[in-house]
Design an enzyme around this catalytic site. Structure first.
Site, mmCIF file in Angstrom:
data_model
loop_
_atom_site.group_PDB
_atom_site.id
_atom_site.type_symbol
_atom_site.label_atom_id
_atom_site.label_comp_id
_atom_site.label_asym_id
_atom_site.label_seq_id
_atom_site.Cartn_x
_atom_site.Cartn_y
_atom_site.Cartn_z
ATOM 1 N N ARG A 1 0.777 -1.242 0.000
ATOM 2 C CA ARG A 1 0.000 0.000 0.000
ATOM 3 C C ARG A 1 0.803 1.283 0.000
ATOM 4 O O ARG A 1 0.224 2.354 -0.072
ATOM 5 C CB ARG A 1 -0.977 -0.019 1.187
ATOM 6 C CG ARG A 1 -2.103 -1.005 0.939
ATOM 7 C CD ARG A 1 -3.041 -1.160 2.114
ATOM 8 N NE ARG A 1 -4.037 -2.158 1.807
ATOM 9 C CZ ARG A 1 -3.822 -3.464 1.861
ATOM 10 N NH1 ARG A 1 -2.645 -3.936 2.215
ATOM 11 N NH2 ARG A 1 -4.781 -4.312 1.546
ATOM 12 N N GLN B 1 2.154 -11.482 8.553
ATOM 13 C CA GLN B 1 1.284 -11.529 7.366
ATOM 14 C C GLN B 1 2.136 -11.793 6.130
ATOM 15 O O GLN B 1 1.609 -11.934 5.039
ATOM 16 C CB GLN B 1 0.570 -10.186 7.213
ATOM 17 C CG GLN B 1 -0.317 -9.835 8.382
ATOM 18 C CD GLN B 1 -0.763 -8.375 8.322
ATOM 19 O OE1 GLN B 1 -1.671 -8.024 7.597
ATOM 20 N NE2 GLN B 1 -0.112 -7.519 9.085
ATOM 21 N N ASP C 1 7.099 -14.330 2.619
ATOM 22 C CA ASP C 1 8.412 -14.414 1.979
ATOM 23 C C ASP C 1 9.411 -15.335 2.668
ATOM 24 O O ASP C 1 10.514 -15.564 2.155
ATOM 25 C CB ASP C 1 9.015 -13.008 1.836
ATOM 26 C CG ASP C 1 9.097 -12.251 3.178
ATOM 27 O OD1 ASP C 1 9.244 -12.893 4.234
ATOM 28 O OD2 ASP C 1 9.007 -11.004 3.155
ATOM 29 N N HIS D 1 -0.694 -15.762 6.439
ATOM 30 C CA HIS D 1 -1.088 -15.784 5.024
ATOM 31 C C HIS D 1 -0.306 -16.808 4.206
ATOM 32 O O HIS D 1 -0.284 -16.730 2.983
ATOM 33 C CB HIS D 1 -0.935 -14.383 4.423
ATOM 34 C CG HIS D 1 -1.857 -13.373 5.044
ATOM 35 N ND1 HIS D 1 -1.697 -12.021 4.951
ATOM 36 C CD2 HIS D 1 -2.992 -13.553 5.782
ATOM 37 C CE1 HIS D 1 -2.660 -11.397 5.599
ATOM 38 N NE2 HIS D 1 -3.458 -12.296 6.128
ATOM 39 N N CYS E 1 -5.590 -32.107 -6.404
ATOM 40 C CA CYS E 1 -5.410 -33.301 -5.544
ATOM 41 C C CYS E 1 -4.638 -32.989 -4.264
ATOM 42 O O CYS E 1 -4.458 -33.845 -3.428
ATOM 43 C CB CYS E 1 -4.708 -34.416 -6.327
ATOM 44 S SG CYS E 1 -2.963 -34.089 -6.657
ATOM 45 N N SER F 1 0.061 -1.940 7.643
ATOM 46 C CA SER F 1 -0.908 -0.844 7.555
ATOM 47 C C SER F 1 -2.130 -1.142 8.421
ATOM 48 O O SER F 1 -2.990 -0.287 8.593
ATOM 49 C CB SER F 1 -1.345 -0.649 6.103
ATOM 50 O OG SER F 1 -1.940 -1.843 5.623
#
Ligand code: NAD
Length: 234
Positions: free
Chosen positions: A32, A101, A104, A119, A130, A189
């Protein structure tokens, strides 16, 4: 900074809750900020939340993977001072968990052991049909849409828009945050729910917010600055 140093010196059960801002100093753009990935996604002509949704992935896997490889994969990114300081705090018994969140894998690369990935991670892959596990390198660095032997599309083990978060990871994150003596929130954020709502489970009075910009949350201590530079001083 002195207040943060003093909080950390006395703490025994720190929990860190972070987001994309933690990895910008590793060369991975956040979403963002003005130079964030959301701006680039607009070139695709669909809102970012649509492009990163499960429906879009299923309907247009070619476009999804074109974007994914250009904007979510940074093979040369290395942990920065913030990732390393958090790993050190865990190793000396002051920090109980990192709740992130981010997708990486840089916390683990820095040495953190107890990382709750709300996440998911781009370092894991599985067949959307499958559910067989796959080597993420093939997905992240191969060409075109990766496919399973069963014909299904291989997907990153990340939570796309319109998908539920893993309930077990979420419950564990809540538990750690409830029991934290110090909660440090940084590089987020606080606009993506339900992750952003996790701060409401904290019951103490040592909520620290480290950010480059303004955030919707209030905290006991707010530090405006680059998170890597802040953690370099703790
Ligand atoms: P966001 O892009 O919405 O917000 C990032 C926040 O961090 C902003 O407030 C920004 O001002 C701040 N920030 C950026 N660099 C900073 C720095 N060096 N020091 C301090 N603050 C800094 O990110 P979000 O809140 O994490 O939500 C976006 C979603 O995007 C998350 O779900 C996340 O999974 C995903 N995402 C992940 C990565 C990654 O894994 N590295 C990168 C981009 C997006």
């Amino acid at each position: 900074m002195e207040e943060l140093q003093s909080l950390i010196a006395k703490a025994k059960k720190i929990v860190f809750l972070g987001g994309a801002g933690l990895s910008t100093e590793s060369g991975i753009p956040d979403f963002r900020s003005s130079d964030g990935v959301f701006k680039a996604i607009r070139a695709y002509g669909v809102p970012p939340e649509t492009l990163l949704s499960i429906d879009f992935f299923e309907d247009y896997p070619e476009i999804f993977y074109d974007y994914y490889k250009k904007f979510l994969i940074y093979p040369d990114a290395q942990p920065n001072k913030a990732h390393k300081a958090l790993a050190k705090l865990e190793s000396i018994g002051k920090l109980n968990a990192v709740v992130t969140q981010n997708i990486d894998g840089l916390h683990q690369a820095a040495g953190s052991k107890n990382v709750l990935e709300l996440h998911g991670s781009i370092l894991r892959a599985y067949c959307s049909s499958c559910r067989k596990s796959y080597d993420a390198d093939l997905m992240n660095h191969g060409t075109g849409v990766p496919r399973c032997g069963c014909g299904g599309v291989i997907r990153p083990d990340i939570v796309l828009y319109e998908e539920q978060l893993d309930n077990d990871v979420m419950m564990r994150a809540i538990q750690y945050i409830r029991n934290a003596d110090v909660l440090i929130v940084g590089g987020t954020s606080l606009k993506v729910y339900p992750a952003a709502g996790l701060i409401n489970y904290y019951r103490g009075n040592k909520l620290v917010l480290i950010t480059r910009s303004s955030t919707p949350a209030e905290a006991d201590l707010v530090i405006h600055g680059k998170i890597g530079e802040v953690f370099a001083q703790v």
